[in-house]
Scaffold this active site. Sequence first.
Site, PDB file in Angstrom:
ATOM      1  CE  LYS A 164     -10.912  -9.185 -11.866  1.00 25.20           C
ATOM      2  NZ  LYS A 164     -10.629  -8.445 -13.085  1.00 25.20           N
ATOM      3  CG  ASP A 165      -9.771  -9.164  -4.469  1.00 26.72           C
ATOM      4  OD1 ASP A 165      -9.397  -9.476  -5.614  1.00 26.72           O
ATOM      5  OD2 ASP A 165      -9.169  -8.353  -3.756  1.00 26.72           O
ATOM      6  CD  GLU A 210       1.044 -34.290   2.090  1.00 32.32           C
ATOM      7  OE1 GLU A 210      -0.098 -33.845   2.143  1.00 32.32           O
ATOM      8  OE2 GLU A 210       1.267 -35.501   1.890  1.00 32.32           O
ATOM      9  CG  HIS A 231      -2.181  -0.888   0.865  1.00 30.93           C
ATOM     10  ND1 HIS A 231      -3.465  -0.543   1.179  1.00 30.93           N
ATOM     11  CD2 HIS A 231      -2.271  -2.078   0.233  1.00 30.93           C
ATOM     12  CE1 HIS A 231      -4.295  -1.485   0.760  1.00 30.93           C
ATOM     13  NE2 HIS A 231      -3.596  -2.434   0.202  1.00 30.93           N
ATOM     14  CB  SER A 271      -1.733  -3.179  -7.190  1.00 33.03           C
ATOM     15  OG  SER A 271      -2.334  -3.559  -5.997  1.00 33.03           O
TER      16      SER A 271
END
Lengths: 469, 176
Positions: free
Chosen positions: A245-246, A289, A217, A221
Amino acid sequence: MSDHSSTYEPTNGFTRWLDERLPIMRLMHGQFIDFPTPRNLNYLWTFGAILTFCLAIQLITGIVLAMHFIPHGDFAFASVEHIMRDVNWGDLIRYTHFVGASMFFLAAYIHMFRGLYFGSYKSPREIIWILGVLIILCMIITAFMGYSLVWGQMSFWAVTVITNLFTAIPIVGESITQWIWGGYSVGDPTLNRLFSLHYLFPFIIVALVALHIWALHVVGSNNPTGVEPKTENDSVSFYPYYVIKDSFATMVFALLFAWFVFYAPNYLGHSDNFIEANPLQTPPHIVPEWYFLPFYAILRAIPDKLLGVVTMMAAICVLFIIPWLDTSKIRSTRYRPLLKPFFWLFVITCLVLGYCGAKSPDYRFVEMADTQKYTSKAAAVSAKEEILSKNKHADLEIIESINSKEITYDLKNTKFKLTNQVLSLLLTFYYFAFFFAIMPIVGLIETPHKLPGSIAESVLGKSSADKAQ
Amino acid sequence: MSSDNDDVARRDFLMVAAGSVAGVGGACALWPLIDQMNPDASAKALASIEVDLSPIKDGQAITIMWRGKPIFIRKRTADDIKAAQEIPVSDLPDPEADTDRVQNDEWLVLIGICTHLGCIPRGQAAGDVHGDFGGWFCPCHGSHYDTSGRIRKGPAPKNLAVPPYKFLTDTKIKIG
């Protein structure tokens, strides 16, 4: 971006009172409501939110599981079964935590490849990237420790193999390993401390995530063009656009998550882990894994113990310095025609390394051999010696097979083979070459495509962008 | 009367002294927190065990636990001994003569933990794979050990370790 002022207006007496004493509402409003965000972010940019969701799921289910788990060598395995059978909703909570680890890594890897493709590690976002690498390192440690707590055969031998990596350190390796174990082999003290640390590390991750978002921030972005926002027209506010959207992407991701939890909870696990830990017997084929397989392949590819461990560590740690290995000023690989094929080859390399990690060390991907059948061992041996006398480098092997009545001896003359070891080594070489050779060199010799003039122009086309100004 | 210079030197000394005391004190306070993770008194209490070898036949092997580790005891056949002694020591990745690894040619006593990453090599039971050199094979990363427990092929850097032991009688040993 950080200099944008919050448009927060307290609406009632309480919020006005609070705002003068602790402006937390103002901070949240400024960072998560009207925070200016590039208008062209695609769905790959939703993985930050998805990862936050995953972290929350792991924390909540983990804290609940700790209420029922017993971190003791004699009881751990049984207590996990107790959670699965007796505890109310225990199977759902544990499967969510177990599958959640895989989902967390899936999202994290996509997030990392996105950062790599769109150059999100480049100036001024180096700190965001480095914090991200620290987060994935902590995730690896946390996931490993969590897996050990089940105290099944795979858990036990995973702990044994990984803690033995420290014995590769010259001189003090043995002491460090015993310090980690709290004994002379993996045992009850080891399990107990792994539990303690497995509870601690998620909170370290939370702190690192807070720094990661803070750093994000400050500079804002990145976006698919890699062009910084220049005018107000290039950005939209975080709410409602990216909140919606997220949220939508998180729900789609949650569908996949839920499918695994409800329909295939053990698909990503190993059946050997349903057998209680036995220090006297190693399972015939131990594998980690899926999310550790590429690193495991790199470890095994190097025939020297210390060098193997160092290479595996380097495979993660190299990520810390890529902001300075990449010499190109262009962020997005969209505009880097020369880097693009190398990037996708790198992605394929990581996937195939994962496949190599799942296969046994002497698995042969390609093999061309002539096989001759003999009924007696002596005949097979003499044939073998005859071939050896002509070509002493021949790769010969006598394989005994017992049918219902007779024993046959197959003399296998291998002409060509591509073993897991060799393929893993080639892929490991490319993995490092991508960072240490391709990234610096391509940046110097490449002619990038023309960048769009602005984010708005890339979305709306040049004329409409000008009109919108 | 002290000049300004004296005063600066005095301040510097006080800073360094205070810093040192805090540093040493911090390090001393940290040590118990680190050392608590080391093997505790109960783990250190080294139990020694006695093993009766008489039931083991030629070519057979048994596994017993000592200090939480598996101990391999194998009664070697004449072929095993010959194979172990024939190979020139200089050809080995971790050169060690077979005679330095046994007290009695027939009896091989080893810590059954692969020196690569700590798995238990296979080769104890009759039906097991014994690797390319007739000894043990580690399934984790493919290390092959010979009939003296020496590394011959694969990623392990060292031979299987020999624990401290002594023969009490011809058919009884004490490990530890």
